[in-house]
Design a protein around this motif. Sequence first.
Motif, mmCIF file in Angstrom:
data_model
loop_
_atom_site.group_PDB
_atom_site.id
_atom_site.type_symbol
_atom_site.label_atom_id
_atom_site.label_comp_id
_atom_site.label_asym_id
_atom_site.label_seq_id
_atom_site.Cartn_x
_atom_site.Cartn_y
_atom_site.Cartn_z
ATOM 1 N N THR A 1 -4.801 7.047 -1.018
ATOM 2 C CA THR A 1 -4.228 5.726 -0.753
ATOM 3 C C THR A 1 -4.454 4.783 -1.927
ATOM 4 O O THR A 1 -5.373 4.949 -2.737
ATOM 5 C CB THR A 1 -4.855 5.101 0.495
ATOM 6 O OG1 THR A 1 -6.269 4.979 0.295
ATOM 7 C CG2 THR A 1 -4.587 5.955 1.720
ATOM 8 N N ALA B 1 -4.230 -7.091 0.153
ATOM 9 C CA ALA B 1 -4.275 -6.069 1.194
ATOM 10 C C ALA B 1 -5.601 -5.305 1.174
ATOM 11 O O ALA B 1 -6.020 -4.747 2.193
ATOM 12 C CB ALA B 1 -3.120 -5.089 1.032
ATOM 13 N N LYS B 2 -6.222 -5.258 0.038
ATOM 14 C CA LYS B 2 -7.478 -4.526 -0.088
ATOM 15 C C LYS B 2 -8.533 -5.092 0.859
ATOM 16 O O LYS B 2 -8.786 -6.282 0.882
ATOM 17 C CB LYS B 2 -7.990 -4.607 -1.531
ATOM 18 C CG LYS B 2 -7.096 -3.925 -2.543
ATOM 19 C CD LYS B 2 -7.656 -4.082 -3.949
ATOM 20 C CE LYS B 2 -6.739 -3.447 -4.985
ATOM 21 N NZ LYS B 2 -7.246 -3.614 -6.366
ATOM 22 N N THR C 1 -4.996 -1.122 6.320
ATOM 23 C CA THR C 1 -5.247 0.308 6.218
ATOM 24 C C THR C 1 -3.942 1.061 6.424
ATOM 25 O O THR C 1 -3.284 0.874 7.456
ATOM 26 C CB THR C 1 -6.274 0.780 7.252
ATOM 27 O OG1 THR C 1 -7.501 0.061 7.084
ATOM 28 C CG2 THR C 1 -6.543 2.282 7.081
ATOM 29 N N ALA D 1 0.853 -1.188 0.000
ATOM 30 C CA ALA D 1 0.000 0.000 0.000
ATOM 31 C C ALA D 1 0.883 1.230 0.000
ATOM 32 O O ALA D 1 2.024 1.182 0.471
ATOM 33 C CB ALA D 1 -0.912 0.018 1.223
ATOM 34 N N LEU E 1 0.704 0.992 9.137
ATOM 35 C CA LEU E 1 -0.031 -0.020 8.403
ATOM 36 C C LEU E 1 -0.777 -0.874 9.416
ATOM 37 O O LEU E 1 -0.161 -1.646 10.157
ATOM 38 C CB LEU E 1 0.891 -0.890 7.546
ATOM 39 C CG LEU E 1 0.165 -1.885 6.637
ATOM 40 C CD1 LEU E 1 -0.584 -1.128 5.538
ATOM 41 C CD2 LEU E 1 1.143 -2.884 6.021
ATOM 42 N N TYR F 1 -4.027 0.381 -2.585
ATOM 43 C CA TYR F 1 -3.717 -0.939 -2.049
ATOM 44 C C TYR F 1 -3.604 -1.919 -3.209
ATOM 45 O O TYR F 1 -4.260 -1.777 -4.232
ATOM 46 C CB TYR F 1 -4.811 -1.407 -1.092
ATOM 47 C CG TYR F 1 -5.018 -0.509 0.095
ATOM 48 C CD1 TYR F 1 -5.897 0.562 0.018
ATOM 49 C CD2 TYR F 1 -4.330 -0.720 1.281
ATOM 50 C CE1 TYR F 1 -6.083 1.408 1.099
ATOM 51 C CE2 TYR F 1 -4.510 0.114 2.371
ATOM 52 C CZ TYR F 1 -5.378 1.171 2.272
ATOM 53 O OH TYR F 1 -5.553 2.014 3.339
#
Length: 121
Positions: A57, A63-64, A68, A49, A80, A59
């Motif tokens: 941001t 990670a999506k 965050t 990310a 993170l 990603y």
Amino acid sequence: QVQLVESGGGLVQPGGSLRLSCAGSGSIFSINYMGWYRQAPGKERELVAHITSGGSTEYTGSAKGRFTISRDNAKDTVYLQMNSLKPEDTAVYYCNARLRTSGSSWYKDYWGQGTQVTVSS
């Protein structure tokens, strides 16, 4: 001299959470992008990310929806938050910052030393 120092890695069970931090120090004048990459054994380093100075941001991959990224511009720090961790998230996580140092006209990439994240029962 610029340093990026990561912290927050460790061992966590599947489904658990970790929060990584990366603090920049030294002669930093301005930071553009800040991001997190990871490298698992036998694999290439990959982007997880990144976040711009304005807070936009992006990603990638798995990670999506689970991770965050955020940053505190006043502290030159990026975070993170990783939730619902899976064994395949196991890797060394590296902080990256594209920044300009005092007295320089150019932005260049800097890297932290990495922090190990292990997801295992």
